[in-house]
Structure formats: structure tokens, C-alpha cells
Design an enzyme around this catalytic site. Structure first.
Site, mmCIF file in Angstrom:
data_model
loop_
_atom_site.group_PDB
_atom_site.id
_atom_site.type_symbol
_atom_site.label_atom_id
_atom_site.label_comp_id
_atom_site.label_asym_id
_atom_site.label_seq_id
_atom_site.Cartn_x
_atom_site.Cartn_y
_atom_site.Cartn_z
ATOM 1 N N TYR A 1 -30.519 15.016 0.078
ATOM 2 C CA TYR A 1 -29.389 15.591 0.828
ATOM 3 C C TYR A 1 -29.921 16.472 1.968
ATOM 4 C CZ TYR A 1 -24.926 18.016 1.645
ATOM 5 O OH TYR A 1 -23.787 18.524 2.214
ATOM 6 N N LYS B 1 -29.457 15.843 6.015
ATOM 7 C CA LYS B 1 -28.674 16.801 6.809
ATOM 8 C C LYS B 1 -29.541 17.471 7.873
ATOM 9 C CE LYS B 1 -24.661 16.215 4.901
ATOM 10 N NZ LYS B 1 -23.562 15.630 5.669
HETATM 11 N N1 LIG Z 1 -18.209 21.060 0.631
HETATM 12 C C1 LIG Z 1 -19.276 21.741 1.018
HETATM 13 O O1 LIG Z 1 -19.598 22.818 0.469
HETATM 14 C C2 LIG Z 1 -20.109 21.224 2.163
HETATM 15 C C3 LIG Z 1 -21.048 22.098 2.739
HETATM 16 C C4 LIG Z 1 -21.816 21.625 3.801
HETATM 17 C C5 LIG Z 1 -21.646 20.336 4.278
HETATM 18 N N2 LIG Z 1 -20.709 19.514 3.679
HETATM 19 C C6 LIG Z 1 -20.559 18.162 4.229
HETATM 20 O O2 LIG Z 1 -19.211 18.002 4.617
HETATM 21 C C7 LIG Z 1 -18.925 16.607 4.705
HETATM 22 C C8 LIG Z 1 -17.572 16.335 4.068
HETATM 23 O O3 LIG Z 1 -17.673 16.594 2.685
HETATM 24 P P1 LIG Z 1 -16.555 17.359 1.863
HETATM 25 O O4 LIG Z 1 -17.181 18.611 1.354
HETATM 26 O O5 LIG Z 1 -15.311 17.423 2.657
HETATM 27 O O6 LIG Z 1 -16.444 16.414 0.582
HETATM 28 P P2 LIG Z 1 -15.404 15.278 0.183
HETATM 29 O O7 LIG Z 1 -14.032 15.835 0.157
HETATM 30 O O8 LIG Z 1 -15.953 14.687 -1.052
HETATM 31 O O9 LIG Z 1 -15.485 14.267 1.392
HETATM 32 C C9 LIG Z 1 -16.501 13.316 1.551
HETATM 33 C C10 LIG Z 1 -15.903 12.224 2.399
HETATM 34 O O10 LIG Z 1 -16.913 11.280 2.741
HETATM 35 C C11 LIG Z 1 -16.416 9.975 2.456
HETATM 36 N N3 LIG Z 1 -17.558 9.110 2.176
HETATM 37 C C12 LIG Z 1 -18.560 9.325 1.293
HETATM 38 N N4 LIG Z 1 -19.437 8.328 1.330
HETATM 39 C C13 LIG Z 1 -18.973 7.444 2.259
HETATM 40 C C14 LIG Z 1 -19.440 6.211 2.740
HETATM 41 N N5 LIG Z 1 -20.575 5.673 2.293
HETATM 42 N N6 LIG Z 1 -18.717 5.558 3.692
HETATM 43 C C15 LIG Z 1 -17.576 6.095 4.151
HETATM 44 N N7 LIG Z 1 -17.089 7.278 3.737
HETATM 45 C C16 LIG Z 1 -17.774 7.932 2.793
HETATM 46 C C17 LIG Z 1 -15.492 10.184 1.274
HETATM 47 O O11 LIG Z 1 -14.486 9.188 1.215
HETATM 48 P P3 LIG Z 1 -14.477 7.890 0.282
HETATM 49 O O12 LIG Z 1 -14.950 8.317 -1.074
HETATM 50 O O13 LIG Z 1 -13.054 7.467 0.336
HETATM 51 O O14 LIG Z 1 -15.397 6.940 0.970
HETATM 52 C C18 LIG Z 1 -14.810 11.478 1.673
HETATM 53 O O15 LIG Z 1 -13.763 11.246 2.561
HETATM 54 C C19 LIG Z 1 -20.085 15.893 4.037
HETATM 55 O O16 LIG Z 1 -20.923 15.330 5.007
HETATM 56 C C20 LIG Z 1 -20.808 17.009 3.309
HETATM 57 O O17 LIG Z 1 -22.155 16.725 3.124
HETATM 58 C C21 LIG Z 1 -19.946 19.939 2.650
#
Ligand SMILES: NC(=O)c1ccc[n+]([C@@H]2O[C@H](COP(=O)([O-])OP(=O)(O)OC[C@H]3O[C@@H](n4cnc5c(N)ncnc54)[C@H](OP(=O)(O)O)[C@@H]3O)[C@@H](O)[C@H]2O)c1
Length: 256
Positions: free
Chosen positions: A159, A163
Site C-alpha cells: 500500500y 501510494k
Molecule cells: N480511508 C482512509 O483513511 C484513507 C486514508 C488515505 C487514503 N485513502 C485512499 O482513499 C481512496 C478511497 O478510499 P476510501 O477510504 O474512500 O475507501 P472505500 O470507501 O472502500 O472506497 C474505495 C473505492 O475504490 C473502489 N475500488 C477498489 N478497487 C477497485 C478496482 N480495482 N477498480 C475499480 N474500483 C475499485 C471501490 O469500489 P468497488 O469495490 O465498487 O470497486 C470503492 O469505491 C483510496 O485510494 C484509499 O487508499 C483512504
């Protein structure tokens, strides 16, 4: 009447089926953008489109996997066919990948995490940029993380590598396409209450620990992250490019 921040703009948002992507797609639409919403789960995307349309906005859904180059092409095609072009992309979809000691990480799991988080982001930009060049410019935004950039967290090798790789990618794309009016930036959210975070933090104790890591002593919500993406998408950030924008509640600087 105040002009909406993304009036007459067309945007692609990946990872729109939940969390940060969903909240950002809703905000983009509210601010006047026509939005192509993408992720793998069709039903969640359809619900989002209805929500946007009910609120008076315009959106279209396309389901697929961001690791497939054909999907990156199809997203740009649908933006162009349905809405006439492309101005903004939020390459936000991501996966946690294998969590645990690096010596136990299987090559296939490592490769899949890098494929989705880094190569998927690259493929998105690769096909979005030509469409933006036809409009005379645009804004490409990625979702990176403090993990791997300002913090090392045990058990997150794939991860963190994906990133952090994105930060190199934005700097390269920013100088490559800056002369043609394309800005390229990333947001680096802190702990945000989404399904992905719940996948990693599976107990109240873990959440309490993570809240304590932040200077603000709390985690965020997707709705609190989305305005930073809107900022990078809009002309308000017109002189900002190649930036890794921390939206992290001070998790990067906290030592207490
Ligand atoms: N939450 C945190 O604390 C945090 C912190 C820093 C960065 N982030 C980043 O923020 C971004 C969004 O994550 P989130 O926290 O909002 O989590 P989330 O609600 O689980 O969203 C992840 C999204 O990515 C989609 N996804 C995953 N794998 C995919 C693939 N192979 N192809 C197409 N779509 C895919 C999922 O949809 P489907 O399952 O429908 O495909 C979902 O819509 C991510 O890049 C994550 O690494 C999150």
C-alpha cells in the site's frame, strides 16, 4: 447568483461507489460538474447516479476495474460521448492490498496492489490527458496517503509503495503537461471513516489508537475530504500543480 465552482465542467471520479469518491462525486455534481462515476460495483453506482439526478445534477455510471487499460479508455469515451469532453479527473479508487509482515507478502498480492493503486492511476491519467489537451487544459487529481509519504506503518509495504509512487507520478505529469495547461496534484487524506478504514481498523481500540495519532485527535469523514478535491479541481487552485496536499488532521506532524 454565484457561479458554481465546476460549472460546464466534465469530471471522472473513480472509487465512486463509496467513501471519499462517493462524497466527492456528489460535491462535484452539486458544484455543476457532469460526472462519470466509476468503480466495480454497478448497483452502488446506479444509486449514486439517481441521487445526483434527484438533486438536479447530471451523472453517468460505468462499472469496471481500474487495473484494466480498456476501462480507462472507456471512461474517457463515455465522458466525451455523453458530456462532450473531459476537464477533471479524480483517480481515487484504491485497495489496501496485503497487510502484514513484508516477509509474508505473496508476490501475487503485492503485484495486484501495485496494479490497482499505482498502475491503475497511471492508466487513468494516460487516457484522460489527451482528452483534456483537446479542451486546452484540465486538472488530474489522485488519492495518495500519508502512509508511505510522511509516515511508515508496519505491515503496509505494498500500500505504502503504491501510494508513495503516485507522488513521483504527479510530479512527472505536472512538468510534462504543465506547459499545455494541465495541473496534476494529489490529496493525502488522514484517517477517514470509510469501508476501507473499517477493513483495516477492526476494533474500537484500533480506532481510538488511530484517532490519537492525529493532531486533531479525531479521524475525518469523506464529506470533510471532498472539498479539498473540489479545490484542486477548480480554478481556485489555478497556480497549484505537482503538489501532495495533506488533508490529514495533522497525522503527519503529530508526535504526541
Ligand atoms: N480511508 C482512509 O483513511 C484513507 C486514508 C488515505 C487514503 N485513502 C485512499 O482513499 C481512496 C478511497 O478510499 P476510501 O477510504 O474512500 O475507501 P472505500 O470507501 O472502500 O472506497 C474505495 C473505492 O475504490 C473502489 N475500488 C477498489 N478497487 C477497485 C478496482 N480495482 N477498480 C475499480 N474500483 C475499485 C471501490 O469500489 P468497488 O469495490 O465498487 O470497486 C470503492 O469505491 C483510496 O485510494 C484509499 O487508499 C483512504
Amino acid at each position: 447568483m454565484t457561479t458554481k465552482a465546476l460549472a460546464d465542467k466534465v469530471a471522472i471520479v473513480t472509487g465512486a461507489s463509496s467513501g471519499i469518491g462517493r462524497a466527492t462525486a456528489l460535491l462535484f455534481a452539486q458544484e455543476g460538474a457532469k460526472v462519470v462515476v466509476a468503480a466495480r460495483r454497478n448497483a452502488e453506482l446506479d444509486t449514486l447516479v439517481i441521487e445526483i439526478e434527484t438533486a438536479g445534477g447530471e451523472a453517468v455510471a460505468l462499472a469496471g476495474n481500474i487495473r484494466d487499460e480498456a476501462f480507462a479508455v472507456a471512461l474517457v469515451e463515455i465522458a466525451t460521448d455523453r458530456f462532450g469532453g473531459l476537464d477533471v479527473s479524480f483517480n481515487n479508487a484504491g485497495t489496501l492490498g496485503p497487510m502484514g509482515p513484508s516477509q509474508e507478502v505473496a508476490l501475487a498480492d503485492w503485484a495486484e496492489a501495485l496494479d490497482v493503486n499505482l498502475t491503475g492511476a497511471f492508466l487513468g491519467a494516460k487516457h484522460q490527458i489527451p482528452a483534456m489537451l483537446k479542451r486546452g487544459g484540465g486538472s488530474v487529481i489522485f488519492t495518495s496517503s500519508f502512509v508511505g509519504h510522511t509516515a511508515g506503518m508496519p505491515g503496509t509495504a505494498a500500500y505504502a509503495a503504491g501510494k508513495a509512487g503516485m507522488i513521483g507520478l504527479i510530479k512527472t505529469l505536472a512538468v510534462e503537461y504543465g506547459p499545455q495547461g494541465i495541473r496534476v496534484n494529489a490529496i493525502l487524506p488522514g484517517g477517514t471513516d470509510t469501508p476501507m478504514a473499517h477493513q483495516m481498523l477492526d476494533s474500537e481500540e484500533a480506532w481510538t489508537f488511530v484517532r490519537g495519532m492525529h493532531a486533531l485527535k479525531r479521524t475525518s469523514t469523506p464529506q470533510e475530504i471532498a472539498p479539498s478535491v473540489l479545490y484542486l479541481a477548480s480554478s481556485a487552485s489555478g497556480f497549484t500543480t505537482g503538489t501532495a496536499l495533506l488533508v490529514d488532521g495533522g497525522v503527519s506532524i503529530n508526535k504526541t
